[in-house]
Design a protein around this motif. Structure first.
Motif, PDB file in Angstrom:
ATOM      1  N   SER A  97      -7.051  -3.466   3.177  1.00  0.00           N
ATOM      2  CA  SER A  97      -5.640  -3.153   2.966  1.00  0.00           C
ATOM      3  C   SER A  97      -5.188  -2.026   3.877  1.00  0.00           C
ATOM      4  CB  SER A  97      -5.406  -2.765   1.498  1.00  0.00           C
ATOM      5  OG  SER A  97      -4.110  -2.241   1.304  1.00  0.00           O
ATOM      6  N   LEU A  98      -6.029  -1.004   4.017  1.00  0.00           N
ATOM      7  CA  LEU A  98      -5.684   0.121   4.884  1.00  0.00           C
ATOM      8  C   LEU A  98      -5.679  -0.292   6.351  1.00  0.00           C
ATOM      9  CD1 LEU A  98      -7.662   2.868   2.970  1.00  0.00           C
ATOM     10  CD2 LEU A  98      -5.186   2.866   3.360  1.00  0.00           C
ATOM     11  N   ASP A 110      -6.560  -8.029 -11.364  1.00  0.00           N
ATOM     12  CA  ASP A 110      -6.170  -6.716 -10.849  1.00  0.00           C
ATOM     13  C   ASP A 110      -5.527  -6.856  -9.472  1.00  0.00           C
ATOM     14  OD1 ASP A 110      -8.176  -7.087  -8.991  1.00  0.00           O
ATOM     15  OD2 ASP A 110      -9.628  -5.799 -10.019  1.00  0.00           O
ATOM     16  N   ALA A 111      -5.056  -5.724  -8.957  1.00  0.00           N
ATOM     17  CA  ALA A 111      -4.327  -5.727  -7.684  1.00  0.00           C
ATOM     18  C   ALA A 111      -5.166  -5.099  -6.584  1.00  0.00           C
ATOM     19  CB  ALA A 111      -3.001  -5.000  -7.844  1.00  0.00           C
ATOM     20  N   SER A 112      -6.389  -5.573  -6.411  1.00  0.00           N
ATOM     21  CA  SER A 112      -7.236  -5.074  -5.320  1.00  0.00           C
ATOM     22  C   SER A 112      -6.541  -5.290  -3.984  1.00  0.00           C
ATOM     23  CB  SER A 112      -8.582  -5.805  -5.327  1.00  0.00           C
ATOM     24  OG  SER A 112      -9.325  -5.485  -6.479  1.00  0.00           O
ATOM     25  N   GLY A 113      -6.732  -4.335  -3.098  1.00  0.00           N
ATOM     26  CA  GLY A 113      -6.125  -4.460  -1.788  1.00  0.00           C
ATOM     27  C   GLY A 113      -4.627  -4.236  -1.784  1.00  0.00           C
ATOM     28  N   SER A 114      -4.086  -3.660  -2.847  1.00  0.00           N
ATOM     29  CA  SER A 114      -2.631  -3.442  -2.963  1.00  0.00           C
ATOM     30  C   SER A 114      -1.856  -4.749  -2.813  1.00  0.00           C
ATOM     31  CB  SER A 114      -2.141  -2.418  -1.928  1.00  0.00           C
ATOM     32  OG  SER A 114      -2.750  -1.163  -2.129  1.00  0.00           O
ATOM     33  N   LEU A 115      -2.456  -5.865  -3.265  1.00  0.00           N
ATOM     34  CA  LEU A 115      -1.817  -7.175  -3.215  1.00  0.00           C
ATOM     35  C   LEU A 115      -1.253  -7.513  -4.586  1.00  0.00           C
ATOM     36  CD1 LEU A 115      -4.437  -9.167  -1.111  1.00  0.00           C
ATOM     37  CD2 LEU A 115      -2.306  -8.138  -0.320  1.00  0.00           C
ATOM     38  N   PRO A 163       0.804  -1.224   0.000  1.00  0.00           N
ATOM     39  CA  PRO A 163       0.000   0.000   0.000  1.00  0.00           C
ATOM     40  C   PRO A 163       0.837   1.273   0.000  1.00  0.00           C
ATOM     41  CG  PRO A 163       0.030  -0.967   2.190  1.00  0.00           C
ATOM     42  CD  PRO A 163       0.681  -1.957   1.276  1.00  0.00           C
ATOM     43  N   GLY A 164       2.021   1.233   0.605  1.00  0.00           N
ATOM     44  CA  GLY A 164       2.875   2.414   0.616  1.00  0.00           C
ATOM     45  C   GLY A 164       3.270   2.828  -0.787  1.00  0.00           C
ATOM     46  N   LEU A 165       3.689   1.859  -1.593  1.00  0.00           N
ATOM     47  CA  LEU A 165       4.082   2.155  -2.977  1.00  0.00           C
ATOM     48  C   LEU A 165       2.881   2.557  -3.817  1.00  0.00           C
ATOM     49  CD1 LEU A 165       6.658  -0.738  -3.421  1.00  0.00           C
ATOM     50  CD2 LEU A 165       7.180   1.708  -3.405  1.00  0.00           C
ATOM     51  N   VAL A 166       1.717   1.972  -3.549  1.00  0.00           N
ATOM     52  CA  VAL A 166       0.498   2.344  -4.283  1.00  0.00           C
ATOM     53  C   VAL A 166       0.101   3.770  -3.947  1.00  0.00           C
ATOM     54  CG1 VAL A 166      -1.970   1.874  -4.513  1.00  0.00           C
ATOM     55  CG2 VAL A 166      -0.348  -0.022  -4.509  1.00  0.00           C
ATOM     56  N   LEU A 167       0.060   4.118  -2.654  1.00  0.00           N
ATOM     57  CA  LEU A 167      -0.335   5.464  -2.244  1.00  0.00           C
ATOM     58  C   LEU A 167       0.659   6.519  -2.725  1.00  0.00           C
ATOM     59  CD1 LEU A 167      -1.556   4.717   1.393  1.00  0.00           C
ATOM     60  CD2 LEU A 167      -2.982   5.333  -0.575  1.00  0.00           C
TER      61      LEU A 167
END
Length: 369
Positions: free
Chosen positions: A299-300, A221-226, A190-194
């Motif tokens: 994820s958050l 897709d990459a739901s949940g930043s996975l 999630p850090g890299l996504v945000l």
């Protein structure tokens, strides 16, 4: 025809049992969700599944089922033939990472054998005659390699593998020839996504001969930043070298993710707290949630655990909910046919119940300016 009713479903024991992904023996880790190693194998003298006739596929299925079920690791496991499963059962198996989407689309002559703890599954007549998979929660390449190597050796002592002295193990797709090995790690980023850094990471990983995919592999897709990070090359390297190179990439991505989180906490703590707080509130009080929304909110919450805003015990709960909020699992739990809107309502109800007793967020852990 696939069965569509809900009574006496063959996969019920899997849902009721303790699985590696829902009840792992050790606490989940930060950043790394799970590790998987898969081997592609074929039988000498048999047409590849994509070219085989129905009778040939059934013959391979019968021979392999008996051999696999006899392995010590697979005894008391589930032996399932794809043509006897409902569409919903197949979807649940895909969501639990026990079969591929490709196998779920097959009919007569395909099957899977699943170990009691669901850490090992062996697909029969997918793209190759055998797809042997070992999956563990956390980061455990060495243990997984030892486990899958032992299974592979046991099977090879009974089954006549298609093997070339020059090329290695022969596979239906040339990209798997050689070791036939695909190693992958599921990472929570999630850090890299945000920070809008994932595109850069994907490019860098591709240049190193690896590939980045979503939760359910190619095309997802990459739901949940996975994200799944796996090797592409299977020929010209030993299994240990492939795993070693992938491990170096994984450690680099993990370091980048941790640094991205630290920058968010340092530079934008209020925005990060707002995102986490909204996710927390919606999960506890929302009444309609799509699977994508649920994954992103969970994820958050996992990020909140990693940042110290929630107790570390909540991480295992979030990882279980990642799985149980998927459409197939929601439909299966309903025990009746419900449409997409009904699933969104049922999902929100389940998540309200699951997160209702979650401790309050400790925002003191974030240094607000």
């Amino acid at each position: 025809m696939p069965r569509t009713f809900y009574a006496n479903m063959q996969i019920q024991p899997l849902i009721d049992g303790r699985s590696e992904l829902t009840h792992a023996a050790e606490p989940p880790q930060e950043v790394i969700i799970s590790t998987r190693v898969r081997l592609a194998r074929n039988l000498q003298g048999h047409a590849f599944p994509g070219w085989a006739k129905a009778a040939q596929r059934r013959a391979v299925l019968s021979e392999c089922e008996e051999t696999i079920a006899g392995l010590a690791q697979m005894q008391k496991g589930a032996v399932l033939e794809i043509e006897n499963l409902s569409d919903l059962e197949k979807q649940v198996l895909v969501e639990r990472h026990l079969i591929s989407r490709e196998l779920s689309a097959h009919g007569a002559g395909s099957g899977v054998v699943v170990s009691p703890d669901q850490s090992t599954s062996i697909m029969i007549n997918e793209e190759d005659h055998l797809r042997i998979q070992v999956l563990r929660s956390g980061y455990h390449f060495n243990d997984i390699w030892n486990a899958i190597d032992a299974i592979d050796s046991s099977l090879e002592s009974s089954l006549n593998y298609a093997f070339s002295e020059n090329l290695g193990y022969l596979t239906a797709c040339p990209t798997n020839v050689g070791t036939g090995l695909r190693a992958s790690v599921m990472m929570h980023l999630p850090g890299l996504v945000l920070a809008n850094q994932m595109e850069k990471v994907v490019r860098a990983v591709n240049q190193l001969g690896m590939v980045v995919r979503g939760l359910f592999g190619e095309g997802s897709d990459a739901s949940g930043s996975l994200f799944q990070i796996s090797n592409q090359q299977t020929l010209g390297e030993s299994e240990q070298d492939i795993i070693r190179r992938l491990g170096i990439v994984i450690e680099t991505i993990k370091e980048q993710e941790i640094n991205a989180r630290l920058r968010l906490i340092e530079n934008e703590p209020e925005k990060l707290a707002d995102k986490i707080g909204r996710a927390y509130g919606i999960l506890q009080h929302g009444h309609v949630l799509s699977s994508s929304e649920a994954m992103n909110f969970l994820s958050l919450i996992r990020l909140a655990v990693d940042c110290g805003l929630l107790p570390v015990e909540q991480r295992a709960q979030v990882d279980r909910l990642f799985l149980e909020c998927q459409p197939g699992h929601i439909q299966f739990a309903a025990k009746e046919n419900i449409d997409s809107d009904g699933r969104d309502t049922a999902r929100a109800r389940m998540l309200r119940k699951e997160t209702g007793d979650m401790p309050s967020l400790n925002f003191d852990k974030l240094a607000f300016s």
